[in-house]
Design an enzyme around this catalytic site. Structure first.
Site: not given
Ligand code: BGP
Length: 488
Positions: A191, A387
Site C-alpha cells: 500500500e 488483500e
Molecule cells: C491493510 C494492510 C494490512 C491489514 C489491512 C486491514 O491496509 O495492508 O496490513 O492490516 O489493511 O486493516 P486492519 O488490520 O487495520 O483492520
C-alpha cells in the site's frame, strides 16, 4: 462467446504481514522496528478509529521511555515465528496454491546499516519458503509491509532521506538474490499510497521529525517521491537478478462516488481518484502524470525528479498489478484549491446504499468489480487482488467452534464480483484473502479484530494459548478452492 469463470491455475490463497504475525521481536538477531512501538489502545479509550496507527516522534519516545506502561501486540503477533509449520499445514489443508507474506527488514539487517545480513534471519525465511513448497504453495513476498528498522526511522526519518533508498536497495538485492529460486512473485511496498493517510507507518517518516523541516504535506510527497524511486529500483533489481521472476506493485485501491449529481462533486471524485491513480501510473507506465502539478504548485510542494530519476522510473515498470480492497468512499466538493477526501472511513460520508463493518468500513463488492475493470482498461496488466477481508469480533463456543457466517457472506460476495470482472474480460490472476488466520490489526493493534478462517486463541493483552481453531469459513473456503470457485 462463452462466459468464463476463474481460469485454470487461478492463485487462491491468503495474505499476512510479518509485523502482524511473527512475534519473536527480540529473537533470531532481529533488530527493533517502528511497529514494535505501536501501542494498543482499548476501544473505549480511542478518540478516533485507527488511533494507534499514526506514530509521531513524540509518541515513539514516550513509548520507548515508558515501555512497561503499554501493550505492544505487534511484538507478539500471532506467534507465526514459532508455529509456521502448523500454519502452513493449515493453508495446505485449505488448498492454497499461493501464500502472500512479507519479510521483516530488521530480521535481515537489524539496523538497516550493516554491511552483512543477519544469517539467522535469512535462514528463518528459507525454512518458511521450503515448508510452503513442500505442499505446492507458491510464496508471494512483499518486500516491505510497514515495518522499518527503528534506526532508519530515528536517523534518517524513514523515506524522507534518499539514503534510505540505497539501504532498501541493499536489502532487496540480498533477499531477491537469496530467494530467487524459492520465490517467483514479489511485491515492492505494501500500500505505497498509505503515506497519504498514515505517513509514519507507511514510510517510516514521522511528521514531527522532519530532517529538512518540511511541513506534513510537503514531507508526505517527499517520501512518496523517494518510495516510488525505491520501488522502481527494486523492480529493476528483481528483473536483473532473474528475468523469470515477476514483480508487482501494491496500492490501497479506493473507489470514490460523487456525493450528488452536482458537477463539482464529480470534479472532486476525479481529483480523489487521481490521487489513487498517481501511484499506479508511475509504477505501471513508468512516467510521472501531469494532473497533480497544479496541486503541488498550490501547496508549495517541489518534486525534484532529476533526469536520472525519470530514467529509473521508466526501468521500474511492474509486471502485474496488485491492490487491496476494503471500502469505497464519497467525494464532496469543498472548493478550490482541491482537498483530498482521504482513504480511511469518515463516518460523516457514509454511503446509505452500503452496509458497514463493526469498524465503520463500507462493504462494497460491486465497487471492487468497477475498480478491476477500470484498472485493466487503463493498464492492460494482469491483476492480483492481494488483500480483501473483514474484521469481526468473535468468540469460540464451548466446543471450540466459531460460526462466522458473516465472513462467508462477505467473501462470497467479493469473489462473485471478482468473477463478474473476469467475465467482463479482466485478467484477474488471483486473490489472497487478508488475514486468512487472525492477525494483529494494522490500524488498531487489536487481535480481537479478527479476519481469519482460522481462530487464534489469544486476546489483546497476550493472554491465551495461541492455539489455532478452524472456523466455519475454513471449510467453506476450502470447498471454494477445490471447485475453483465454480459454485460462486
Ligand atoms: C491493510 C494492510 C494490512 C491489514 C489491512 C486491514 O491496509 O495492508 O496490513 O492490516 O489493511 O486493516 P486492519 O488490520 O487495520 O483492520
Amino acid at each position: 462467446m462463452q462466459e468464463k469463470g476463474f481460469k485454470e491455475g487461478f492463485l487462491w490463497g491468503g495474505a499476512t504481514a510479518a509485523n502482524q504475525i511473527e512475534g519473536a521481536y527480540n529473537e533470531g538477531g532481529r533488530g527493533l522496528a517502528n511497529t514494535d512501538f505501536l501501542k494498543f489502545v482499548a476501544p473505549n479509550e480511542r478518540k478516533v478509529d485507527g488511533a494507534t496507527f499514526a506514530q509521531t516522534y513524540e509518541s515513539l519516545k514516550t513509548a520507548m521511555e515508558h515501555e512497561e506502561q503499554y501493550q505492544f501486540p505487534k511484538r507478539r503477533g500471532n506467534d507465526f515465528y514459532h508455529r509456521y509449520k502448523e500454519d502452513i499445514a493449515l493453508m495446505a489443508e485449505m488448498g492454497f496454491n499461493v501464500y502472500r507474506m512479507s519479510i521483516c527488514w530488521s530480521r535481515i539487517f537489524p539496523t538497516g546499516f550493516e554491511e552483512e545480513p543477519n544469517e539467522e534471519g535469512l535462514e528463518f525465511y528459507d525454512h518458511v519458503f521450503d515448508e510452503c513448497h513442500k505442499y505446492g504453495i507458491e510464496p508471494l513476498v512483499t518486500m516491505l509491509h510497514y515495518d522499518y528498522p527503528l534506526t532508519i526511522c530515528e536517523k534518517l526519518n524513514g523515506f524522507e532521506s534518499r539514503e534510505t533508498i540505497e539501504l532498501f536497495a541493499k536489502y532487496v538485492r540480498t533477499i531477491v538474490g537469496r530467494y530467487q529460486h524459492k520465490v517467483k512473485y514479489w511485491l515492492t511496498f505494501n500500500e505505497i499510497n498509505m503515506s497519504l493517510q498514515s505517513l509514519s507507518t507507511c514510510s517510516g517518516a514521522m511528521p514531527d521529525h522532519s530532517l529538512k523541516g518540511l511541513n506534513e504535506e510537503q514531507l508526505t510527497f517527499e517520501v512518496i517521491h523517494n518510495m516510488l524511486l525505491a520501488s522502481a529500483k527494486a523492480v529493476a533489481i528483481v528483473h536483473e537478478t532473474n528475468p523469470e521472476l515477476l514483480v508487482g506493485n501494491m496500492v490501497w485501491k479506493h473507489l470514490y462516488y460523487p456525493k450528488t449529481v452536482k458537477p463539482e462533486d464529480t470534479l472532486q471524485q476525479m481529483f480523489d481518484m487521481n490521487l489513487n491513480y498517481y501511484f499506479f501510473d508511475i509504477q505501471c507506465k513508468g512516467v510521472v502524470p501531469y494532473y497533480l502539478d497544479r496541486y503541488f504548485l498550490q501547496k508549495g510542494i517541489t518534486r525534484n525528479y532529476s533526469e536520472e530519476d525519470l530514467e529509473s522510473l521508466k526501468k521500474g515498470k511492474v509486471d502485474f498489478i496488485s491492490c487491496s480492497w476494503y471500502m469505497s468512499n464519497i467525494s464532496e466538493y469543498q472548493g478550490e484549491p482541491m482537498k483530498f477526501t482521504g482513504l480511511l472511513p469518515d463516518m460523516t460520508r457514509n454511503n446509505p446504499h452500503l452496509k458497514m463493518t463493526e469498524w465503520g468500513w463500507s462493504i462494497d463488492p460491486v465497487g471492487l468489480r468497477i475498480d478491476l475493470n477500470q484498472l485493466y482498461d487503463r493498464y492492460g496488466l494482469p491483476i492480483l487482488v492481494s488483500e480483501f477481508g473483514i474484521g469481526m469480533y468473535e468468540e469460540m463456543d464451548e466446543n471450540h467452534k466459531i460460526h462466522d457466517q458473516g465472513r462467508i457472506d462477505f467473501v462470497k460476495a467479493h469473489l462473485k464480483q471478482i468473477k463478474e470482472a473476469v467475465k467482463d474480460g479482466v485478467d484477474v490472476i488471483g486473490a489472497t484473502y487478508w488475514g486468512w488466520i487472525d492477525v494483529v490489526s494494522s490500524t488498531t493493534s487489536e487481535i480481537s479484530k479478527r479476519y481469519g478462517f482460522v481462530y487464534v486463541d489469544a486476546d489483546d493483552y497476550g493472554k491465551g494459548t495461541y492455539d489455532r481453531y478452524r472456523k466455519d469459513s475454513f471449510y467453506w473456503y476450502k470447498h471454494v478452492i477445490e471447485t475453483n470457485g465454480s459454485e460462486i
